[in-house]
Design an enzyme around this catalytic site. Structure first.
Site, PDB file in Angstrom:
ATOM      1  N   ALA A  24       1.356  14.780  11.245  1.00  0.00           N
ATOM      2  CA  ALA A  24       2.559  13.957  11.100  1.00  0.00           C
ATOM      3  C   ALA A  24       3.086  13.523  12.469  1.00  0.00           C
ATOM      4  CB  ALA A  24       3.631  14.736  10.352  1.00  0.00           C
ATOM      5  N   GLU A  25       2.965  14.411  13.462  1.00  0.00           N
ATOM      6  CA  GLU A  25       3.437  14.076  14.803  1.00  0.00           C
ATOM      7  C   GLU A  25       2.536  13.007  15.418  1.00  0.00           C
ATOM      8  OE1 GLU A  25       6.018  14.460  16.297  1.00  0.00           O
ATOM      9  OE2 GLU A  25       5.610  14.204  18.442  1.00  0.00           O
TER      10      GLU A  25
ATOM     11  N   ASP B 264       0.946  10.784  13.722  1.00  0.00           N
ATOM     12  CA  ASP B 264       1.304   9.542  13.021  1.00  0.00           C
ATOM     13  C   ASP B 264       2.575   8.931  13.604  1.00  0.00           C
ATOM     14  OD1 ASP B 264      -0.863  10.014  11.467  1.00  0.00           O
ATOM     15  OD2 ASP B 264       0.264  10.713   9.710  1.00  0.00           O
TER      16      ASP B 264
ATOM     17  N   SER C  43     -38.026   4.452  22.869  1.00  0.00           N
ATOM     18  CA  SER C  43     -38.185   5.485  21.835  1.00  0.00           C
ATOM     19  C   SER C  43     -38.709   6.745  22.519  1.00  0.00           C
ATOM     20  CB  SER C  43     -39.109   5.009  20.732  1.00  0.00           C
ATOM     21  OG  SER C  43     -40.255   4.455  21.296  1.00  0.00           O
TER      22      SER C  43
ATOM     23  N   LYS D 202     -32.353  17.090  17.807  1.00  0.00           N
ATOM     24  CA  LYS D 202     -32.660  15.694  17.487  1.00  0.00           C
ATOM     25  C   LYS D 202     -32.005  15.369  16.145  1.00  0.00           C
ATOM     26  CE  LYS D 202     -36.152  12.144  17.472  1.00  0.00           C
ATOM     27  NZ  LYS D 202     -35.596  11.440  16.329  1.00  0.00           N
TER      28      LYS D 202
ATOM     29  N   LYS E 125     -40.883  18.198  16.352  1.00  0.00           N
ATOM     30  CA  LYS E 125     -40.409  18.104  14.965  1.00  0.00           C
ATOM     31  C   LYS E 125     -40.331  19.456  14.251  1.00  0.00           C
ATOM     32  CE  LYS E 125     -40.511  13.592  13.787  1.00  0.00           C
ATOM     33  NZ  LYS E 125     -39.716  12.922  12.821  1.00  0.00           N
TER      34      LYS E 125
ATOM     35  N   CYS F 293     -27.528  22.108 -27.728  1.00  0.00           N
ATOM     36  CA  CYS F 293     -27.557  22.845 -26.455  1.00  0.00           C
ATOM     37  C   CYS F 293     -28.790  23.750 -26.426  1.00  0.00           C
ATOM     38  CB  CYS F 293     -26.286  23.680 -26.333  1.00  0.00           C
ATOM     39  SG  CYS F 293     -26.363  24.887 -24.989  1.00  0.00           S
TER      40      CYS F 293
ATOM     41  N   CYS G 278     -27.636  27.557 -26.836  1.00  0.00           N
ATOM     42  CA  CYS G 278     -26.979  28.147 -28.009  1.00  0.00           C
ATOM     43  C   CYS G 278     -27.078  27.305 -29.268  1.00  0.00           C
ATOM     44  CB  CYS G 278     -25.507  28.437 -27.690  1.00  0.00           C
ATOM     45  SG  CYS G 278     -24.489  26.961 -27.610  1.00  0.00           S
TER      46      CYS G 278
ATOM     47  N   CYS H 111     -22.276  21.101 -23.446  1.00  0.00           N
ATOM     48  CA  CYS H 111     -22.419  21.921 -24.638  1.00  0.00           C
ATOM     49  C   CYS H 111     -21.018  22.181 -25.176  1.00  0.00           C
ATOM     50  CB  CYS H 111     -23.090  23.246 -24.267  1.00  0.00           C
ATOM     51  SG  CYS H 111     -22.818  24.532 -25.493  1.00  0.00           S
TER      52      CYS H 111
HETATM   53  O1  I6G Z   1     -33.937   9.506  19.583  1.00  0.00           O
HETATM   54  C1  I6G Z   1     -33.537  10.404  20.482  1.00  0.00           C
HETATM   55  C2  I6G Z   1     -32.886  11.532  20.068  1.00  0.00           C
HETATM   56  C3  I6G Z   1     -32.460  12.461  20.979  1.00  0.00           C
HETATM   57  C4  I6G Z   1     -33.782  10.174  21.843  1.00  0.00           C
HETATM   58  C5  I6G Z   1     -33.349  11.124  22.787  1.00  0.00           C
HETATM   59  C6  I6G Z   1     -32.674  12.275  22.333  1.00  0.00           C
HETATM   60  O2  I6G Z   1     -32.258  13.135  23.243  1.00  0.00           O
HETATM   61  C7  I6G Z   1     -31.578  14.291  22.815  1.00  0.00           C
HETATM   62  N1  I6G Z   1     -33.571  10.916  24.092  1.00  0.00           N
HETATM   63  C8  I6G Z   1     -34.203   9.810  24.481  1.00  0.00           C
HETATM   64  C9  I6G Z   1     -34.443   9.612  25.930  1.00  0.00           C
HETATM   65  C10 I6G Z   1     -34.635   8.862  23.558  1.00  0.00           C
HETATM   66  N2  I6G Z   1     -34.421   9.030  22.257  1.00  0.00           N
HETATM   67  C11 I6G Z   1     -35.331   7.630  23.988  1.00  0.00           C
END
Ligand code: I6G
Length: 743
Positions: A40-41, A43, A88, A127, A326, A472, A475, A490
């Site tokens: 509220a503050e 806001d 990437s 990631k 991954k 059901c 039952c 049911c």
């Molecule tokens: O897609 C990404 C996720 C996390 C990244 C990344 C990242 O660093 C924690 N770092 C780079 C340099 C790039 N993609 C190109």
């Protein structure tokens, strides 16, 4: 930080002060999750700044927190050429420790290090499974937000990104004159679940996964829709930087600096030494993955020393100094063997997919939820289909969709591995238009006109009623689906073994039969959810319990057993309304139970009441009337009532009550909002109820009038939106007298 008003009255000074205060508190709230002042503050400060800017628009700066407001619907996105390409990152798909070793070995080879050289220092981070974003700050102020696009050119999404509370509109501290921050915008899992739950309740298409939902929000042309999708952001890197005199020489140092500038940087980051340090981080995060509040698809390792990064350089469009390691995918493809229906604790019937076992997100999954019949049909999931299963966090695995036949062709030809099929399938599903955008007519993509998944001989769409023959599976009671409800249920609440525990807990609750000592753990044992056979199959069995059967239960001392038996005995003398409430009839809360008891005066009259008779009861509408009728139409439920009476449960009955003649507001719902000049909310509501009306809590099409006082907010707006007459206090007083509004 102080929040009080400055002694100085110069509006420009006060506006600057308010901007600084609001930035500080937004950072505490959104980034640090540690607010210092109540909402509220905040806001109040916000409103003060808004008023100053309104009076003198020249005070409105681009970094003002008031500029997070939702902008206009855009005709399209403007392309943005990245001054430093958004590259990437190389992916290491070997999800074992070997993946980390291979990366370290490569780095050491490229740097011509020998075994005698010390371990390389890396930064290890999460990631996030989100969408890459570049934020451009000039003189500390956010001037542009762009998607990655093809890495060279992205799209300007500044308008949407401004609505993300976690992204600072102004950097704090000694931020350089030009700083492009790179990071990932994502949706937390809880926000995603809530969003999909809302979509489900509204009968709308759900989102495939949080990444899809986040990407859809960022690329929304209507910022109002984007703002309704709660997004988060983490910074992990940078693009163009100018004038940063004392830029730290390490990746970890820059991340710390970004954090100091007020940007959200994940706390889950470490400086790790060599392959062993990376492996340790990879294993620790793998173990914690399910408990994180967001999806990650792996971890990222980066050489920490920026000079070494420069020496390593780039290969094609990927840095040699970084890799994404991954984890097992959280979405996988498998075959749907069958669709069963499960009865939940409250009688909800959920279609459950029986699957060819598949390894998803670290475990083998054989069952997944399909949520409800409508969703199963919307996703067009049928037995025999190849489907995508998602398992993330500790939520129940779910079917997110059918593998589109285009992707399936590659699967069947064996031309692609499981990963490629899954990615192709998700790409097709994700390319489908954002459901909200379609609903609101702002979809970017076209809706396919024909079902691309059909083939001759494909089984019929899932039909829950047909599958169960209307009964059901636990039952045999009738299954029902109320109008406007997405779930089948049911109707054998008192008898159904799947609902036993809930039924007993509700019956015993304080406002029902008030049986002290019948807590969760004891009831679980009584209804046989543990290893022991059930002592209580239906409610009357409660009154057959004896000392010897109770005292052997876990956590049941002799004294507790005696107390429970006494509580059971005492509960037998009750009132009709408590008893009705205790039966747990859907939509029959305490108040309705009281009204039913007062109206009918006897259990037998209630059991025999037709829907028309039930509709005569104060506040009982068609949904409630039908629910009561369906409940007593199940012979088992009536048997339970009889057996409870036979067990000695008693209450006083009476002739029933003639309803008072309807007042001037009979059948009308009136909502009171804001502060009235003389009446309190309770007094105003008592007036409405005294005139036979209903005092409603929320405004809908069914609301007859809204009585609005000072500082009425969203309810007043809703009333105006729905064209519902809005009255003041005097008009309310006239209304309860005459049923009419004074001119
Ligand atoms: O897609 C990404 C996720 C996390 C990244 C990344 C990242 O660093 C924690 N770092 C780079 C340099 C790039 N993609 C190109």
């Amino acid at each position: 930080m102080p929040t009080s008003s400055s002694k100085k009255t110069d509006p420009a000074v006060r506006a600057a002060e308010l901007r600084a205060l609001l930035h500080h508190h937004a950072h505490r709230y959104y980034v640090l999750d540690a607010p210092e002042i109540p909402d509220a503050e905040y806001d109040r400060l916000f409103a003060e700044l808004q008023a100053l800017e309104e009076a003198d628009p020249g005070l409105r700066t681009p970094d003002s927190p008031t500029q997070r407001v939702i902008g206009q619907v855009l005709p399209g996105f403007v392309p943005v050429r990245h001054r430093v390409p958004m590259l990437s990152i190389r992916t290491e798909t070997d999800t074992t420790a070997e993946g980390a070793r291979a990366f370290d070995a490569r780095v050491r080879r490229e740097l011509a290090l020998t075994e005698a050289d010390p371990p390389v220092a890396y930064v290890a981070e999460l990631k996030f499974d989100g969408l890459a974003l570049s934020l451009r700050y000039e003189a500390g102020v956010l001037v542009q937000a762009a998607t990655r696009g093809d890495g060279e050119t992205g799209e300007d999404v500044t308008q949407n990104i401004r609505t993300i509370g976690q992204i600072p509109l102004r950097l704090t501290g000694d931020a350089p004159p030009v700083l492009e921050v790179r990071g990932e915008v994502y949706m937390r899992r809880d926000a995603f679940e809530r969003l999909n739950e809302r979509q489900r309740e509204a009968g709308e298409k759900t989102f495939v996964n949080p990444r899809n939902a986040a990407a859809g929000a960022v690329r929304q042309l209507d910022p109002a829709i984007a703002a309704r999708r709660p997004l988060s952001f983490f910074a992990y890197g940078w693009g163009e930087v100018a004038g940063w005199e004392d830029m730290p020489p390490t990746q970890s140092g820059v991340l710390d600096a970004l954090q100091r500038f007020g940007l959200p940087v994940s706390a889950e980051r470490v400086v790790a030494q060599g392959a062993d340090g990376l492996i340790e981080f990879h294993a620790r995060i793998a173990a914690a993955r399910d408990t994180l509040p967001f999806d990650i698809d792996g971890v990222v390792y980066k050489v920490n020393d920026l000079a070494l990064q420069q020496r390593l350089g780039y290969v094609t469009r990927e840095p040699r100094w970084a890799v994404a390691h991954k984890y097992p995918a959280q979405e996988q493809v498998t075959t749907l063997r069958d669709i069963d229906v499960q009865v939940g604790r409250t009688g909800k019937l959920t279609p459950v997919a029986r699957l060819e076992p598949v390894f998803v997100g670290g475990t083998t999954v054989t069952n997944a939820t399909l949520h409800n019949e409508d969703e199963t049909r919307r996703k067009d999931v049928r037995v025999g289909d190849r489907v995508i299963v998602r398992r993330a966090g500790d939520v129940i695995p779910e079917i997110v969709g059918v593998v589109p036949r285009a992707a399936l062709a590659a699967d069947q030809a064996g031309a692609a591995g499981a990963d490629a099929v899954r990615e192709a399938a998700l790409d097709v599903l994700e390319a489908q238009p954002d459901p909200a955008a379609v609903a609101e007519g702002t979809a970017v993509e076209a809706v396919p006109a024909v079902n691309p998944n059909d083939y001759p001989g494909r089984p019929e769409p899932f039909d829950l009623y047909k599958k169960l023959g209307g009964r059901c599976p636990a039952c045999g009671s009738d299954i029902v689906r109320e109008e406007g409800e997405v779930n089948w249920r049911c109707s054998g609440g008192l008898f159904c073994p799947a609902q036993r525990k809930e039924a007993v807990l509700h019956f015993a609750s304080r406002r029902a039969m008030d049986i002290e000592g019948l807590g969760d753990r004891i009831v679980e044992q009584l209804v046989g959810e543990g290893d022991a056979p059930p002592l209580v199959r239906t409610l009357p069995d409660l009154y057959k319990l004896g000392f010897t059967s109770l005292v052997v239960l876990e956590r049941m001392a002799e004294k507790s057993a005696q107390n429970l038996l006494k509580a059971l005995e005492d509960s037998k003398k009750t009132t009709l309304s408590r008893f009705i409430y205790g039966l747990g009839i859907r939509h029959v809360g305490e108040r309705t139970a009281r009204d039913l008891a007062a109206h009918f005066g006897s259990m037998d009259r209630l059991i025999a009441a037709s829907e028309e008779a039930l509709l005569q009861v104060h506040d009982v509408g068609p949904v409630v009337a039908q629910s009561i009728r369906t409940f007593f139409d199940q012979p088992h439920n009536v048997e339970v009532v009889e057996q409870l009476r036979a067990a000695g449960v008693t209450w006083e009955e009476h002739e029933g009550r003639q309803e008072a003649p309807p007042g001037p507001l009979a059948g009308k719902t009136v909502v009171v909002t804001g502060t009235l000049p003389t009446l309190t909310r309770e007094q105003a509501e008592a007036l409405i109820e005294g005139a036979g009306g209903k005092a409603g809590k929320s405004v809908s099409k069914k609301t007859a009038y809204v009585v609005a006082g000072a500082e009425a907010g969203s309810k007043l707006m809703k009333a105006q939106e729905l064209n519902i007459p809005v009255l003041n206090e005097d008009e309310l007083k006239a209304l309860v007298e005459t049923g009419d509004v004074k001119e």
